[in-house]
Design a protein around this motif. Structure first.
Motif, PDB file in Angstrom:
ATOM      1  N   VAL A   1       0.863  -1.181   0.000  1.00  0.00           N
ATOM      2  CA  VAL A   1       0.000   0.000   0.000  1.00  0.00           C
ATOM      3  C   VAL A   1       0.900   1.231   0.000  1.00  0.00           C
ATOM      4  O   VAL A   1       1.683   1.433   0.929  1.00  0.00           O
ATOM      5  CB  VAL A   1      -0.932  -0.006   1.235  1.00  0.00           C
ATOM      6  N   GLU A   2       0.790   2.037  -1.049  1.00  0.00           N
ATOM      7  CA  GLU A   2       1.671   3.193  -1.206  1.00  0.00           C
ATOM      8  C   GLU A   2       1.556   4.164  -0.035  1.00  0.00           C
ATOM      9  O   GLU A   2       2.551   4.724   0.415  1.00  0.00           O
ATOM     10  CB  GLU A   2       1.392   3.904  -2.523  1.00  0.00           C
ATOM     11  N   ALA A   3       0.351   4.361   0.489  1.00  0.00           N
ATOM     12  CA  ALA A   3       0.180   5.288   1.615  1.00  0.00           C
ATOM     13  C   ALA A   3       0.961   4.800   2.840  1.00  0.00           C
ATOM     14  O   ALA A   3       1.549   5.604   3.563  1.00  0.00           O
ATOM     15  CB  ALA A   3      -1.295   5.439   1.955  1.00  0.00           C
ATOM     16  N   ASP A   4       0.991   3.486   3.073  1.00  0.00           N
ATOM     17  CA  ASP A   4       1.756   2.928   4.191  1.00  0.00           C
ATOM     18  C   ASP A   4       3.252   3.141   3.969  1.00  0.00           C
ATOM     19  O   ASP A   4       3.978   3.545   4.877  1.00  0.00           O
ATOM     20  CB  ASP A   4       1.487   1.424   4.359  1.00  0.00           C
ATOM     21  N   ARG A   5       3.708   2.846   2.748  1.00  0.00           N
ATOM     22  CA  ARG A   5       5.124   3.021   2.437  1.00  0.00           C
ATOM     23  C   ARG A   5       5.533   4.484   2.613  1.00  0.00           C
ATOM     24  O   ARG A   5       6.551   4.794   3.230  1.00  0.00           O
ATOM     25  CB  ARG A   5       5.443   2.557   1.010  1.00  0.00           C
ATOM     26  N   ALA A   6       4.717   5.391   2.099  1.00  0.00           N
ATOM     27  CA  ALA A   6       5.029   6.820   2.195  1.00  0.00           C
ATOM     28  C   ALA A   6       5.080   7.269   3.653  1.00  0.00           C
ATOM     29  O   ALA A   6       6.000   7.993   4.054  1.00  0.00           O
ATOM     30  CB  ALA A   6       3.989   7.631   1.419  1.00  0.00           C
ATOM     31  N   ARG A   7       4.117   6.818   4.452  1.00  0.00           N
ATOM     32  CA  ARG A   7       4.090   7.196   5.876  1.00  0.00           C
ATOM     33  C   ARG A   7       5.337   6.687   6.593  1.00  0.00           C
ATOM     34  O   ARG A   7       5.963   7.418   7.366  1.00  0.00           O
ATOM     35  CB  ARG A   7       2.824   6.634   6.532  1.00  0.00           C
ATOM     36  N   ALA A   8       5.707   5.441   6.322  1.00  0.00           N
ATOM     37  CA  ALA A   8       6.886   4.842   6.963  1.00  0.00           C
ATOM     38  C   ALA A   8       8.155   5.596   6.588  1.00  0.00           C
ATOM     39  O   ALA A   8       8.965   5.945   7.460  1.00  0.00           O
ATOM     40  CB  ALA A   8       7.003   3.369   6.570  1.00  0.00           C
ATOM     41  N   MET A   9       8.324   5.852   5.312  1.00  0.00           N
ATOM     42  CA  MET A   9       9.553   6.495   4.837  1.00  0.00           C
ATOM     43  C   MET A   9       9.632   7.952   5.304  1.00  0.00           C
ATOM     44  O   MET A   9      10.701   8.421   5.678  1.00  0.00           O
ATOM     45  CB  MET A   9       9.654   6.391   3.321  1.00  0.00           C
ATOM     46  N   GLU A  10       8.502   8.653   5.306  1.00  0.00           N
ATOM     47  CA  GLU A  10       8.493  10.039   5.784  1.00  0.00           C
ATOM     48  C   GLU A  10       8.870  10.123   7.257  1.00  0.00           C
ATOM     49  O   GLU A  10       9.434  11.121   7.709  1.00  0.00           O
ATOM     50  CB  GLU A  10       7.120  10.675   5.552  1.00  0.00           C
ATOM     51  N   ALA A  11       8.562   9.062   8.021  1.00  0.00           N
ATOM     52  CA  ALA A  11       8.892   9.033   9.450  1.00  0.00           C
ATOM     53  C   ALA A  11      10.315   8.524   9.693  1.00  0.00           C
ATOM     54  O   ALA A  11      10.738   8.397  10.829  1.00  0.00           O
ATOM     55  CB  ALA A  11       7.880   8.180  10.201  1.00  0.00           C
ATOM     56  N   GLY A  12      11.033   8.227   8.596  1.00  0.00           N
ATOM     57  CA  GLY A  12      12.438   7.866   8.743  1.00  0.00           C
ATOM     58  C   GLY A  12      12.793   6.401   8.586  1.00  0.00           C
ATOM     59  O   GLY A  12      13.919   6.006   8.888  1.00  0.00           O
ATOM     60  N   ALA A  13      11.865   5.584   8.109  1.00  0.00           N
ATOM     61  CA  ALA A  13      12.176   4.167   7.906  1.00  0.00           C
ATOM     62  C   ALA A  13      13.324   4.013   6.911  1.00  0.00           C
ATOM     63  O   ALA A  13      13.474   4.814   5.991  1.00  0.00           O
ATOM     64  CB  ALA A  13      10.952   3.408   7.399  1.00  0.00           C
ATOM     65  N   ILE A  14      14.122   2.992   7.112  1.00  0.00           N
ATOM     66  CA  ILE A  14      15.253   2.703   6.235  1.00  0.00           C
ATOM     67  C   ILE A  14      14.781   1.975   4.977  1.00  0.00           C
ATOM     68  O   ILE A  14      15.216   2.277   3.881  1.00  0.00           O
ATOM     69  CB  ILE A  14      16.299   1.838   6.972  1.00  0.00           C
ATOM     70  N   CYS A  15      13.891   0.991   5.166  1.00  0.00           N
ATOM     71  CA  CYS A  15      13.394   0.181   4.048  1.00  0.00           C
ATOM     72  C   CYS A  15      11.942  -0.198   4.282  1.00  0.00           C
ATOM     73  O   CYS A  15      11.463  -0.226   5.418  1.00  0.00           O
ATOM     74  CB  CYS A  15      14.199  -1.112   3.908  1.00  0.00           C
ATOM     75  N   PHE A  16      11.282  -0.546   3.191  1.00  0.00           N
ATOM     76  CA  PHE A  16       9.899  -1.013   3.206  1.00  0.00           C
ATOM     77  C   PHE A  16       9.861  -2.206   2.253  1.00  0.00           C
ATOM     78  O   PHE A  16       9.847  -2.022   1.030  1.00  0.00           O
ATOM     79  CB  PHE A  16       8.967   0.109   2.746  1.00  0.00           C
ATOM     80  N   LEU A  17       9.919  -3.419   2.812  1.00  0.00           N
ATOM     81  CA  LEU A  17      10.021  -4.636   2.008  1.00  0.00           C
ATOM     82  C   LEU A  17       8.673  -5.341   1.904  1.00  0.00           C
ATOM     83  O   LEU A  17       7.933  -5.429   2.894  1.00  0.00           O
ATOM     84  CB  LEU A  17      11.044  -5.590   2.625  1.00  0.00           C
ATOM     85  N   ILE A  18       8.367  -5.858   0.715  1.00  0.00           N
ATOM     86  CA  ILE A  18       7.132  -6.586   0.475  1.00  0.00           C
ATOM     87  C   ILE A  18       7.414  -8.085   0.614  1.00  0.00           C
ATOM     88  O   ILE A  18       8.360  -8.607   0.015  1.00  0.00           O
ATOM     89  CB  ILE A  18       6.585  -6.288  -0.948  1.00  0.00           C
ATOM     90  N   LYS A  19       6.585  -8.774   1.412  1.00  0.00           N
ATOM     91  CA  LYS A  19       6.712 -10.227   1.586  1.00  0.00           C
ATOM     92  C   LYS A  19       6.207 -10.921   0.335  1.00  0.00           C
ATOM     93  O   LYS A  19       5.203 -10.494  -0.224  1.00  0.00           O
ATOM     94  CB  LYS A  19       5.877 -10.717   2.777  1.00  0.00           C
ATOM     95  N   PRO A  20       6.813 -11.994  -0.101  1.00  0.00           N
ATOM     96  CA  PRO A  20       8.080 -12.521   0.407  1.00  0.00           C
ATOM     97  C   PRO A  20       9.235 -11.672  -0.130  1.00  0.00           C
ATOM     98  O   PRO A  20       9.225 -11.257  -1.280  1.00  0.00           O
ATOM     99  CB  PRO A  20       8.137 -13.929  -0.152  1.00  0.00           C
ATOM    100  N   PHE A  21      10.195 -11.394   0.708  1.00  0.00           N
ATOM    101  CA  PHE A  21      11.330 -10.574   0.306  1.00  0.00           C
ATOM    102  C   PHE A  21      12.586 -11.433   0.276  1.00  0.00           C
ATOM    103  O   PHE A  21      12.673 -12.477   0.918  1.00  0.00           O
ATOM    104  CB  PHE A  21      11.512  -9.372   1.228  1.00  0.00           C
ATOM    105  N   ASP A  22      13.543 -10.984  -0.489  1.00  0.00           N
ATOM    106  CA  ASP A  22      14.817 -11.677  -0.639  1.00  0.00           C
ATOM    107  C   ASP A  22      15.659 -11.429   0.611  1.00  0.00           C
ATOM    108  O   ASP A  22      15.735 -10.297   1.102  1.00  0.00           O
ATOM    109  CB  ASP A  22      15.507 -11.107  -1.892  1.00  0.00           C
ATOM    110  N   GLY A  23      16.299 -12.462   1.122  1.00  0.00           N
ATOM    111  CA  GLY A  23      17.145 -12.322   2.299  1.00  0.00           C
ATOM    112  C   GLY A  23      18.243 -11.300   2.106  1.00  0.00           C
ATOM    113  O   GLY A  23      18.584 -10.548   3.028  1.00  0.00           O
ATOM    114  N   ASP A  24      18.806 -11.239   0.898  1.00  0.00           N
ATOM    115  CA  ASP A  24      19.862 -10.260   0.621  1.00  0.00           C
ATOM    116  C   ASP A  24      19.340  -8.830   0.742  1.00  0.00           C
ATOM    117  O   ASP A  24      20.067  -7.932   1.167  1.00  0.00           O
ATOM    118  CB  ASP A  24      20.459 -10.482  -0.771  1.00  0.00           C
ATOM    119  N   ALA A  25      18.082  -8.617   0.363  1.00  0.00           N
ATOM    120  CA  ALA A  25      17.493  -7.276   0.484  1.00  0.00           C
ATOM    121  C   ALA A  25      17.402  -6.879   1.956  1.00  0.00           C
ATOM    122  O   ALA A  25      17.728  -5.745   2.321  1.00  0.00           O
ATOM    123  CB  ALA A  25      16.114  -7.241  -0.163  1.00  0.00           C
TER     124      ALA A  25
END
Length: 124
Positions: free
Chosen positions: A82-106
């Motif tokens: 959900v773009e609104a969730d990603r935007a809220r997280a990143m605006e608050a200073g999150a480092i990353c926003f990963l979608i499950k299933p995500f790659d371990g290297d990511a």
């Protein structure tokens, strides 16, 4: 200490195993509330949190900690892109926003970036 907050036990276990294999101390929590009441809260160097959890979401956890004057690096993981969730997280200073299933290297790249920002030694 890397704190993993996710209501899905299988995701908690898999993420714990990956992060632990990198040599980090890891603690897992089934809810944001459990993390907030943990004696390890002040030892946390990075939080890996699910976005959507019952009661308090990962986004609400991040906001609560910021309001309390605690600024941990956050890595969010979610099954819902959900773009609104990603935007809220990143605006608050999150480092990353990963979608499950995500790659371990990511996740490893995100963790290294989070700990570098926090001034903590990385796994490399």
């Amino acid at each position: 200490m890397i704190s993993i907050v996710d209501d899905d036990a299988s995701v908690r276990a898999a993420t714990h195993n990956l992060v632990r294999s990198l040599g980090y101390a890891v603690q897992t929590y089934a809810s944001a509330e459990e993390f907030l009441h943990s004696p390890q809260l002040n030892d946390t160097s990075c939080v890996i949190a699910d976005v959507r959890m019952p009661a308090m979401s990962g986004l609400d956890l991040q906001a609560h900690l910021i309001a309390d004057g605690r600024r941990f690096p956050f890595i969010f993981i979610t099954a819902f892109s959900v773009e609104a969730d990603r935007a809220r997280a990143m605006e608050a200073g999150a480092i990353c926003f990963l979608i499950k299933p995500f790659d371990g290297d990511a996740l490893i790249r995100c963790l290294d970036a989070a700990l570098a920002q926090h001034g903590t030694a990385t796994s490399e």
